[in-house]
Design a protein around this motif. Structure first.
Motif, mmCIF file in Angstrom:
data_model
loop_
_atom_site.group_PDB
_atom_site.id
_atom_site.type_symbol
_atom_site.label_atom_id
_atom_site.label_comp_id
_atom_site.label_asym_id
_atom_site.label_seq_id
_atom_site.Cartn_x
_atom_site.Cartn_y
_atom_site.Cartn_z
ATOM 1 N N HIS A 151 0.844 -1.201 0.000
ATOM 2 C CA HIS A 151 0.000 0.000 0.000
ATOM 3 C C HIS A 151 0.880 1.251 0.000
ATOM 4 O O HIS A 151 1.913 1.290 0.679
ATOM 5 C CB HIS A 151 -0.896 0.006 1.246
ATOM 6 C CG HIS A 151 -2.073 0.908 1.137
ATOM 7 N ND1 HIS A 151 -1.975 2.283 1.247
ATOM 8 C CD2 HIS A 151 -3.390 0.635 0.915
ATOM 9 C CE1 HIS A 151 -3.172 2.815 1.103
ATOM 10 N NE2 HIS A 151 -4.042 1.853 0.904
ATOM 11 N N PRO A 152 0.497 2.289 -0.761
ATOM 12 C CA PRO A 152 1.303 3.518 -0.812
ATOM 13 C C PRO A 152 1.391 4.253 0.524
ATOM 14 O O PRO A 152 2.237 5.134 0.675
ATOM 15 C CB PRO A 152 0.596 4.363 -1.871
ATOM 16 C CG PRO A 152 -0.793 3.815 -1.946
ATOM 17 C CD PRO A 152 -0.654 2.359 -1.680
ATOM 18 N N ASP A 153 0.549 3.905 1.497
ATOM 19 C CA ASP A 153 0.628 4.525 2.823
ATOM 20 C C ASP A 153 1.738 3.923 3.687
ATOM 21 O O ASP A 153 2.011 4.431 4.770
ATOM 22 C CB ASP A 153 -0.701 4.363 3.575
ATOM 23 C CG ASP A 153 -1.782 5.284 3.044
ATOM 24 O OD1 ASP A 153 -1.464 6.153 2.213
ATOM 25 O OD2 ASP A 153 -2.953 5.116 3.446
ATOM 26 N N MET A 154 2.364 2.849 3.206
ATOM 27 C CA MET A 154 3.423 2.196 3.983
ATOM 28 C C MET A 154 4.783 2.822 3.694
ATOM 29 O O MET A 154 5.198 2.924 2.543
ATOM 30 C CB MET A 154 3.476 0.703 3.653
ATOM 31 C CG MET A 154 2.361 -0.120 4.280
ATOM 32 S SD MET A 154 2.444 -0.127 6.103
ATOM 33 C CE MET A 154 4.063 -0.858 6.393
ATOM 34 N N PRO A 155 5.509 3.256 4.755
ATOM 35 C CA PRO A 155 6.853 3.798 4.549
ATOM 36 C C PRO A 155 7.839 2.690 4.207
ATOM 37 O O PRO A 155 7.714 1.558 4.696
ATOM 38 C CB PRO A 155 7.180 4.427 5.906
ATOM 39 C CG PRO A 155 6.388 3.620 6.887
ATOM 40 C CD PRO A 155 5.106 3.264 6.170
ATOM 41 N N LYS A 156 8.802 2.998 3.369
ATOM 42 C CA LYS A 156 9.773 1.993 2.934
ATOM 43 C C LYS A 156 10.650 1.503 4.081
ATOM 44 O O LYS A 156 11.145 0.378 4.057
ATOM 45 C CB LYS A 156 10.639 2.561 1.810
ATOM 46 C CG LYS A 156 9.867 2.807 0.522
ATOM 47 C CD LYS A 156 10.761 3.375 -0.562
ATOM 48 C CE LYS A 156 9.973 3.617 -1.848
ATOM 49 N NZ LYS A 156 10.807 4.202 -2.925
ATOM 50 N N VAL A 157 10.836 2.351 5.098
ATOM 51 C CA VAL A 157 11.718 1.975 6.201
ATOM 52 C C VAL A 157 11.188 0.750 6.941
ATOM 53 O O VAL A 157 11.967 -0.045 7.483
ATOM 54 C CB VAL A 157 11.915 3.158 7.178
ATOM 55 C CG1 VAL A 157 10.613 3.539 7.866
ATOM 56 C CG2 VAL A 157 12.980 2.824 8.224
ATOM 57 N N ALA A 158 9.877 0.557 6.965
ATOM 58 C CA ALA A 158 9.300 -0.611 7.640
ATOM 59 C C ALA A 158 9.726 -1.894 6.934
ATOM 60 O O ALA A 158 10.042 -2.905 7.581
ATOM 61 C CB ALA A 158 7.782 -0.509 7.674
ATOM 62 N N PHE A 159 9.762 -1.858 5.607
ATOM 63 C CA PHE A 159 10.173 -3.038 4.851
ATOM 64 C C PHE A 159 11.692 -3.226 4.905
ATOM 65 O O PHE A 159 12.174 -4.360 4.855
ATOM 66 C CB PHE A 159 9.692 -2.921 3.408
ATOM 67 C CG PHE A 159 8.198 -2.883 3.285
ATOM 68 C CD1 PHE A 159 7.442 -4.025 3.491
ATOM 69 C CD2 PHE A 159 7.541 -1.701 3.004
ATOM 70 C CE1 PHE A 159 6.053 -3.995 3.398
ATOM 71 C CE2 PHE A 159 6.157 -1.651 2.904
ATOM 72 C CZ PHE A 159 5.409 -2.806 3.102
ATOM 73 N N LYS A 160 12.423 -2.132 5.037
ATOM 74 C CA LYS A 160 13.871 -2.252 5.181
ATOM 75 C C LYS A 160 14.210 -2.978 6.480
ATOM 76 O O LYS A 160 15.087 -3.850 6.528
ATOM 77 C CB LYS A 160 14.547 -0.882 5.166
ATOM 78 C CG LYS A 160 16.063 -0.964 5.247
ATOM 79 C CD LYS A 160 16.712 0.411 5.206
ATOM 80 C CE LYS A 160 18.223 0.294 5.147
ATOM 81 N NZ LYS A 160 18.800 -0.473 6.275
ATOM 82 N N ALA A 161 13.477 -2.624 7.554
ATOM 83 C CA ALA A 161 13.691 -3.284 8.840
ATOM 84 C C ALA A 161 13.404 -4.777 8.720
ATOM 85 O O ALA A 161 14.113 -5.621 9.291
ATOM 86 C CB ALA A 161 12.793 -2.659 9.906
ATOM 87 N N LEU A 162 12.360 -5.105 7.965
ATOM 88 C CA LEU A 162 11.994 -6.505 7.740
ATOM 89 C C LEU A 162 13.115 -7.257 7.031
ATOM 90 O O LEU A 162 13.585 -8.294 7.510
ATOM 91 C CB LEU A 162 10.709 -6.565 6.914
ATOM 92 C CG LEU A 162 10.424 -7.877 6.174
ATOM 93 C CD1 LEU A 162 10.196 -8.998 7.167
ATOM 94 C CD2 LEU A 162 9.243 -7.712 5.229
ATOM 95 N N TRP A 163 13.559 -6.739 5.907
ATOM 96 C CA TRP A 163 14.564 -7.445 5.118
ATOM 97 C C TRP A 163 15.908 -7.492 5.823
ATOM 98 O O TRP A 163 16.642 -8.483 5.716
ATOM 99 C CB TRP A 163 14.691 -6.809 3.729
ATOM 100 C CG TRP A 163 13.568 -7.196 2.833
ATOM 101 C CD1 TRP A 163 12.507 -6.426 2.441
ATOM 102 C CD2 TRP A 163 13.349 -8.483 2.247
ATOM 103 N NE1 TRP A 163 11.660 -7.143 1.649
ATOM 104 C CE2 TRP A 163 12.142 -8.415 1.506
ATOM 105 C CE3 TRP A 163 14.060 -9.684 2.279
ATOM 106 C CZ2 TRP A 163 11.636 -9.505 0.805
ATOM 107 C CZ3 TRP A 163 13.543 -10.778 1.570
ATOM 108 C CH2 TRP A 163 12.360 -10.681 0.847
ATOM 109 N N ASP A 164 16.244 -6.455 6.556
ATOM 110 C CA ASP A 164 17.503 -6.475 7.318
ATOM 111 C C ASP A 164 17.492 -7.617 8.328
ATOM 112 O O ASP A 164 18.500 -8.310 8.517
ATOM 113 C CB ASP A 164 17.714 -5.136 8.043
ATOM 114 C CG ASP A 164 18.142 -4.024 7.099
ATOM 115 O OD1 ASP A 164 18.455 -4.321 5.937
ATOM 116 O OD2 ASP A 164 18.138 -2.850 7.535
#
Length: 205
Positions: free
Chosen positions: A59-72
């Motif tokens: 969703h476009p309301d999701m900040p990319k940093v949340a997914f970066k934390a996930l993949w890290d």
């Protein structure tokens, strides 16, 4: 697919919130498996989902940093939890808490990831949504790095926890409140923890 062409609607999709949404991906995030709950909720058929990047529902309301934390975390070999707002085919949304686990072959090599998603209490959304909006605004105006640095400082100074612990504790706190409001005698899900929440259903989907 038409990921970037969908008109976003500020409307929650109707789905069975007692069910568990399950998907499996390879190490690059390509969808290998999607259960019926996933397909029905995101409004794509299973055949349409297979072979697509998992960000088809981002969703476009999701900040990319949340997914970066996930993949890290996943790249470090750590299981991870996240609260995510997803996008359906018709542009609607649904909020979930996701438990990500790492899939390995017989030799211990990481071959992909399994995600199990459950609906979240409304109280979780009310608390996490403003945080995500701030991160997204920073991202758009100042860039992804600035958003990442702000988020790290926010977690350290205002929360005192890393993202995974923040998510788990926030979910448990709000679930506890909902259970109390319903006057339930015991909150078995909290006592048994998130492991029960994702894996302990009598008839998981």
């Amino acid at each position: 697919m038409e990921t970037n062409l969908r008109h976003v609607i500020d409307e929650e999709v109707k789905w069975d919130k007692t069910k568990t949404i399950v998907s499996k991906t390879d190490i690059y995030g390509t969808i290998l498996y999607a259960n019926d709950v996933f397909s029905k909720t995101c409004e794509y058929s299973t055949i349409e989902l297979i072979g697509e990047p998992h960000n088809i529902i981002r969703h476009p309301d999701m900040p990319k940093v949340a997914f970066k934390a996930l993949w890290d975390a996943l790249k470090k070999g750590e299981n991870f939890h996240a609260i995510v707002k997803n996008l359906t085919r018709t542009g609607r949304y649904y909020w979930v808490i996701t438990d990500f686990t790492i899939d390995k072959d017989s030799e211990g090599k990481v071959v992909g990831y399994t995600a199990r998603r459950k609906a979240v209490p409304n109280g979780v959304v009310k608390k996490i949504e403003p945080v995500y909006k701030t991160l997204l605004d920073i991202e758009k105006l100042k860039g992804e790095k600035a958003s990442e640095l702000y988020f790290e400082a926010y977690l350290n100074e205002e929360v005192g926890k890393n993202y995974n612990d923040f998510v788990v504790d926030l979910f448990n706190e709000e679930l506890s409140k909902e259970e109390e409001e319903k006057n339930k005698k015991e909150i078995n899900s909290l006592k048994k923890g998130l492991n029960w929440f994702f894996f302990g259903e009598a008839n998981p989907n």
